[in-house]
Design a protein around this motif. Structure first.
Motif, PDB file in Angstrom:
ATOM      1  N   ASP A  34       0.853  -1.188   0.000  1.00  0.00           N
ATOM      2  CA  ASP A  34       0.000   0.000   0.000  1.00  0.00           C
ATOM      3  C   ASP A  34       0.892   1.241   0.000  1.00  0.00           C
ATOM      4  O   ASP A  34       1.343   1.711   1.040  1.00  0.00           O
ATOM      5  N   TYR A  35       1.156   1.768  -1.198  1.00  0.00           N
ATOM      6  CA  TYR A  35       2.105   2.867  -1.347  1.00  0.00           C
ATOM      7  C   TYR A  35       1.633   4.139  -0.651  1.00  0.00           C
ATOM      8  O   TYR A  35       2.446   4.866  -0.057  1.00  0.00           O
ATOM      9  N   ALA A  36       0.337   4.434  -0.708  1.00  0.00           N
ATOM     10  CA  ALA A  36      -0.187   5.632  -0.066  1.00  0.00           C
ATOM     11  C   ALA A  36       0.016   5.558   1.441  1.00  0.00           C
ATOM     12  O   ALA A  36       0.391   6.547   2.089  1.00  0.00           O
ATOM     13  N   THR A  37      -0.225   4.371   2.008  1.00  0.00           N
ATOM     14  CA  THR A  37      -0.029   4.186   3.446  1.00  0.00           C
ATOM     15  C   THR A  37       1.435   4.360   3.819  1.00  0.00           C
ATOM     16  O   THR A  37       1.760   4.987   4.842  1.00  0.00           O
ATOM     17  N   GLU A  38       2.325   3.834   3.003  1.00  0.00           N
ATOM     18  CA  GLU A  38       3.761   3.974   3.299  1.00  0.00           C
ATOM     19  C   GLU A  38       4.191   5.430   3.224  1.00  0.00           C
ATOM     20  O   GLU A  38       5.010   5.887   4.030  1.00  0.00           O
ATOM     21  N   ASN A  39       3.654   6.179   2.279  1.00  0.00           N
ATOM     22  CA  ASN A  39       3.955   7.615   2.207  1.00  0.00           C
ATOM     23  C   ASN A  39       3.515   8.328   3.481  1.00  0.00           C
ATOM     24  O   ASN A  39       4.247   9.165   4.031  1.00  0.00           O
ATOM     25  N   ARG A  40       2.348   7.973   3.980  1.00  0.00           N
ATOM     26  CA  ARG A  40       1.845   8.603   5.211  1.00  0.00           C
ATOM     27  C   ARG A  40       2.694   8.213   6.417  1.00  0.00           C
ATOM     28  O   ARG A  40       2.925   9.036   7.311  1.00  0.00           O
ATOM     29  N   LYS A  41       3.163   6.970   6.428  1.00  0.00           N
ATOM     30  CA  LYS A  41       4.040   6.535   7.515  1.00  0.00           C
ATOM     31  C   LYS A  41       5.342   7.342   7.516  1.00  0.00           C
ATOM     32  O   LYS A  41       5.834   7.750   8.575  1.00  0.00           O
ATOM     33  N   PHE A  42       5.875   7.553   6.329  1.00  0.00           N
ATOM     34  CA  PHE A  42       7.101   8.351   6.218  1.00  0.00           C
ATOM     35  C   PHE A  42       6.855   9.771   6.710  1.00  0.00           C
ATOM     36  O   PHE A  42       7.685  10.361   7.422  1.00  0.00           O
ATOM     37  N   GLY A  77      12.818   9.426   0.667  1.00  0.00           N
ATOM     38  CA  GLY A  77      12.050   8.227   0.975  1.00  0.00           C
ATOM     39  C   GLY A  77      10.897   8.019   0.016  1.00  0.00           C
ATOM     40  O   GLY A  77      10.647   6.901  -0.454  1.00  0.00           O
ATOM     41  N   LYS A  78      10.196   9.101  -0.283  1.00  0.00           N
ATOM     42  CA  LYS A  78       9.059   8.998  -1.204  1.00  0.00           C
ATOM     43  C   LYS A  78       9.522   8.641  -2.614  1.00  0.00           C
ATOM     44  O   LYS A  78       8.790   7.974  -3.361  1.00  0.00           O
ATOM     45  N   ASN A  79      10.714   9.081  -2.976  1.00  0.00           N
ATOM     46  CA  ASN A  79      11.251   8.708  -4.287  1.00  0.00           C
ATOM     47  C   ASN A  79      11.451   7.197  -4.388  1.00  0.00           C
ATOM     48  O   ASN A  79      11.234   6.606  -5.447  1.00  0.00           O
ATOM     49  N   LEU A  80      11.866   6.579  -3.281  1.00  0.00           N
ATOM     50  CA  LEU A  80      12.024   5.125  -3.278  1.00  0.00           C
ATOM     51  C   LEU A  80      10.672   4.438  -3.410  1.00  0.00           C
ATOM     52  O   LEU A  80      10.527   3.479  -4.177  1.00  0.00           O
ATOM     53  N   ILE A  81       9.673   4.934  -2.690  1.00  0.00           N
ATOM     54  CA  ILE A  81       8.332   4.354  -2.798  1.00  0.00           C
ATOM     55  C   ILE A  81       7.811   4.490  -4.229  1.00  0.00           C
ATOM     56  O   ILE A  81       7.227   3.562  -4.784  1.00  0.00           O
ATOM     57  N   GLN A  82       8.052   5.645  -4.836  1.00  0.00           N
ATOM     58  CA  GLN A  82       7.633   5.867  -6.217  1.00  0.00           C
ATOM     59  C   GLN A  82       8.332   4.898  -7.159  1.00  0.00           C
ATOM     60  O   GLN A  82       7.718   4.350  -8.086  1.00  0.00           O
ATOM     61  N   PHE A  83       9.612   4.664  -6.889  1.00  0.00           N
ATOM     62  CA  PHE A  83      10.394   3.726  -7.696  1.00  0.00           C
ATOM     63  C   PHE A  83       9.796   2.324  -7.614  1.00  0.00           C
ATOM     64  O   PHE A  83       9.635   1.630  -8.623  1.00  0.00           O
ATOM     65  N   LEU A  84       9.451   1.897  -6.410  1.00  0.00           N
ATOM     66  CA  LEU A  84       8.851   0.579  -6.217  1.00  0.00           C
ATOM     67  C   LEU A  84       7.468   0.497  -6.858  1.00  0.00           C
ATOM     68  O   LEU A  84       7.096  -0.524  -7.433  1.00  0.00           O
ATOM     69  N   ARG A  85       6.737   1.587  -6.738  1.00  0.00           N
ATOM     70  CA  ARG A  85       5.367   1.615  -7.263  1.00  0.00           C
ATOM     71  C   ARG A  85       5.329   1.370  -8.759  1.00  0.00           C
ATOM     72  O   ARG A  85       4.392   0.750  -9.283  1.00  0.00           O
ATOM     73  N   TYR A  86       6.349   1.845  -9.460  1.00  0.00           N
ATOM     74  CA  TYR A  86       6.350   1.709 -10.912  1.00  0.00           C
ATOM     75  C   TYR A  86       7.278   0.602 -11.397  1.00  0.00           C
ATOM     76  O   TYR A  86       7.863   0.688 -12.473  1.00  0.00           O
ATOM     77  N   GLY A  87       7.382  -0.436 -10.564  1.00  0.00           N
ATOM     78  CA  GLY A  87       8.040  -1.647 -11.019  1.00  0.00           C
ATOM     79  C   GLY A  87       9.476  -1.840 -10.613  1.00  0.00           C
ATOM     80  O   GLY A  87      10.081  -2.863 -10.961  1.00  0.00           O
ATOM     81  N   GLY A  88      10.060  -0.883  -9.900  1.00  0.00           N
ATOM     82  CA  GLY A  88      11.435  -1.052  -9.459  1.00  0.00           C
ATOM     83  C   GLY A  88      11.532  -2.089  -8.361  1.00  0.00           C
ATOM     84  O   GLY A  88      10.551  -2.383  -7.682  1.00  0.00           O
ATOM     85  N   GLU A  89      12.725  -2.648  -8.195  1.00  0.00           N
ATOM     86  CA  GLU A  89      12.945  -3.648  -7.159  1.00  0.00           C
ATOM     87  C   GLU A  89      14.098  -3.207  -6.265  1.00  0.00           C
ATOM     88  O   GLU A  89      15.081  -2.654  -6.734  1.00  0.00           O
ATOM     89  N   ALA A  90      13.949  -3.462  -4.959  1.00  0.00           N
ATOM     90  CA  ALA A  90      15.006  -3.137  -4.004  1.00  0.00           C
ATOM     91  C   ALA A  90      15.038  -4.210  -2.933  1.00  0.00           C
ATOM     92  O   ALA A  90      14.001  -4.594  -2.405  1.00  0.00           O
TER      93      ALA A  90
END
Length: 214
Positions: A76-84, A105-118
């Motif tokens: 849940d990317y929106a929830t993770e943004n709010r946690k940050f 931090g939000k840039n990392l979430i955005q990266f994951l949201r659009y298919g990136g892996e970490a």
């Protein structure tokens, strides 16, 4: 030009020499890279360890969310943004550093949201890497165009090309520092990258470089 002179009104004093060297074109590419990396190193060390603390907390929060994907089936990317945002709001410290780290931090979430892996074990490091990149952009690269006339009469295109040519070296240094700061949980032990060992005295005059060219 004497030490302490301002050649670009929108740049911090740390970045005056790198800018000057890039504009005048007397120093070599390697010398320009080294003096800019040294300026960035001093800058992030002076800014302190608040971003390291925030990156660790954000990384732990995101690690937990990633581990829970197997149970919930999605992140849940929106929830993770709010946690940050909550982590940052509940932490005392300089507002500008908190904002830069939150953006990282939000840039990392955005990266994951659009298919990136970490890898979950590297999330704090990636956030720190993003943070240092934000410092580089906000304190140097994005401020370069904020003057109507560049030092030594250099044109925008030539200066931009010189800066872009250094990007791989800058990125390599940022990655190395993020790894070290993540392990140490502090910026205090940052050193020049192995391929840029020579330390630069940021207070010394440009004259020695000019003499070498004579």
């Amino acid at each position: 030009m004497t030490d302490g002179d301002i050649v670009h009104g929108k740049l911090n004093r740390l970045y005056q020499k790198p800018y000057q060297w890039l504009c005048e074109g007397q120093a070599s590419h390697d010398e320009c890279v080294r003096v800019l990396i040294e300026a960035l190193k001093q800058d992030i060390k002076r800014k302190g360890d608040l971003p390291v603390k925030l990156a660790k907390q954000m990384g732990e929060s995101l690690d937990q969310a990633i581990r829970n994907i197997g149970q919930n089936g999605f992140l849940d990317y929106a929830t993770e943004n709010r946690k940050f945002e909550k982590i940052v709001q509940q932490t005392d410290g300089r507002h500008d550093l908190k904002e830069l780290t939150l953006r990282a931090g939000k840039n990392l979430i955005q990266f994951l949201r659009y298919g990136g892996e970490a890898e979950s074990t590297s999330t704090s490091k990636i956030i720190l890497q993003n943070y240092i990149g934000e410092v580089y952009d906000s304190e140097f690269r994005e401020r370069i165009p904020l003057t109507s006339n560049h030092h030594a009469g250099i044109d925008d295109m030539t200066l931009i090309k010189r800066i872009e040519k250094m990007q791989s070296d800058i990125s390599s240094a940022i990655s190395e520092w993020a790894n070290r700061a993540s392990k140490d949980e502090s910026m205090i032990n940052l050193r020049m990258p192995r391929h840029q060992i020579k330390e630069i005295n940021m207070e010394e005059d440009l004259a020695f470089t000019a003499k070498k060219k004579l």
